[in-house]
Design a protein around this motif. Structure first.
Motif, PDB file in Angstrom:
ATOM      1  N   GLU A  15      26.684  73.651 -35.620  1.00 53.61           N
ATOM      2  CA  GLU A  15      27.157  73.245 -37.087  1.00 53.61           C
ATOM      3  C   GLU A  15      28.966  73.066 -37.104  1.00 53.61           C
ATOM      4  O   GLU A  15      29.298  72.361 -37.639  1.00 53.61           O
ATOM      5  CB  GLU A  15      26.855  74.079 -38.168  1.00 53.61           C
ATOM      6  N   TRP A  68      19.037  61.994 -36.539  1.00 56.90           N
ATOM      7  CA  TRP A  68      20.627  61.779 -36.039  1.00 56.90           C
ATOM      8  C   TRP A  68      20.523  60.324 -36.495  1.00 56.90           C
ATOM      9  O   TRP A  68      19.765  59.404 -36.236  1.00 56.90           O
ATOM     10  CB  TRP A  68      20.743  61.662 -34.598  1.00 56.90           C
ATOM     11  N   LEU A  76      20.073  71.205 -34.806  1.00 56.28           N
ATOM     12  CA  LEU A  76      21.363  70.690 -34.744  1.00 56.28           C
ATOM     13  C   LEU A  76      21.983  70.827 -33.604  1.00 56.28           C
ATOM     14  O   LEU A  76      22.812  69.674 -33.413  1.00 56.28           O
ATOM     15  CB  LEU A  76      22.364  71.766 -35.624  1.00 56.28           C
ATOM     16  N   GLY A  97      14.367  66.961 -37.921  1.00 52.87           N
ATOM     17  CA  GLY A  97      16.079  66.508 -37.794  1.00 52.87           C
ATOM     18  C   GLY A  97      15.689  65.081 -37.312  1.00 52.87           C
ATOM     19  O   GLY A  97      15.130  64.692 -36.644  1.00 52.87           O
ATOM     20  N   ARG A 105      20.392  68.075 -46.132  1.00 53.26           N
ATOM     21  CA  ARG A 105      19.150  68.919 -46.083  1.00 53.26           C
ATOM     22  C   ARG A 105      18.171  68.318 -46.991  1.00 53.26           C
ATOM     23  O   ARG A 105      18.554  68.092 -48.230  1.00 53.26           O
ATOM     24  CB  ARG A 105      19.685  70.258 -46.164  1.00 53.26           C
ATOM     25  N   ILE A 139      25.753  66.506 -42.685  1.00 61.30           N
ATOM     26  CA  ILE A 139      24.508  67.275 -42.381  1.00 61.30           C
ATOM     27  C   ILE A 139      24.006  67.385 -43.968  1.00 61.30           C
ATOM     28  O   ILE A 139      24.598  67.810 -45.017  1.00 61.30           O
ATOM     29  CB  ILE A 139      24.641  68.777 -41.775  1.00 61.30           C
ATOM     30  N   SER A 165      25.624  60.705 -39.541  1.00 64.91           N
ATOM     31  CA  SER A 165      25.157  61.952 -40.217  1.00 64.91           C
ATOM     32  C   SER A 165      23.595  62.563 -39.639  1.00 64.91           C
ATOM     33  O   SER A 165      23.133  61.881 -38.825  1.00 64.91           O
ATOM     34  CB  SER A 165      24.578  61.675 -41.636  1.00 64.91           C
ATOM     35  N   ILE A 166      23.402  63.801 -39.847  1.00 63.65           N
ATOM     36  CA  ILE A 166      22.270  64.317 -39.339  1.00 63.65           C
ATOM     37  C   ILE A 166      21.421  64.617 -40.633  1.00 63.65           C
ATOM     38  O   ILE A 166      22.171  65.488 -41.588  1.00 63.65           O
ATOM     39  CB  ILE A 166      22.384  65.559 -38.606  1.00 63.65           C
TER      40      ILE A 166
END
Length: 151
Positions: A18, A40, A62, A38, A30, A28, A46-47
């Motif tokens: 992170e 990418w 991550l 997750g 959520r 990131i 951004s993730i």
């Protein structure tokens, strides 16, 4: 494709994906995800990670997605290419999250993979990936025909 930040990146229990993502300027997000932990997004750097993940799950996701970012991976729609990208990201993330020294210390006393994974702050699945890597399954110089002493 990103370049790795120009500072020493610790491995194992001190590896902080992170923090690296923050240094790279990767956002990131959520949110609730239906069938993955997750994603990418190369387009907007951004993730997206699933909300409600535990600390070990979040760290593994991550680290995995960071490897996609560092490699500049894209979802090209080609199944065999996607599988290779996923495997490479898994192995690279597992190597960074699980230092051999940490693994060796925990392996001396942990009674099972669940306990070991918990102590190493990774998922059991990523610990399995690291174990396979340590067995040499992804080493480029591994003999594919097995170990034969005599023909």
């Amino acid at each position: 494709m990103f370049t790795t930040p120009s500072l020493a990146v610790p491995a194992g229990l001190h590896y902080a994906p992170e923090d690296i993502l923050d240094q790279l300027g990767t956002r990131i997000v959520r949110t609730w995800l239906r069938d993955t932990w997750g994603i990418w997004s190369r387009d907007d750097h951004s993730i997206v990670i699933a909300s409600g993940l535990g600390a070990a799950q979040k760290g593994c996701v991550l680290a995995h997605e960071l490897e996609h970012a560092l490699a500049g991976d894209i979802d090209c729609g080609n199944r065999s290419w996607s599988i290779r990208q996923e495997r490479r990201a898994d192995v690279a993330a597992a190597c960074k999250l699980i230092a051999i020294s940490d693994f060796a210390e925990v392996a001396q006393w942990a009674p099972d993979i669940y306990t070991a994974a918990g102590e190493l702050m990774v998922t059991e699945r990523l610990l399995e990936v690291r174990l396979n890597d340590l067995r040499g399954e992804s080493w480029p110089w591994r003999r594919q025909d097995g170990l034969k002493i005599a023909g």
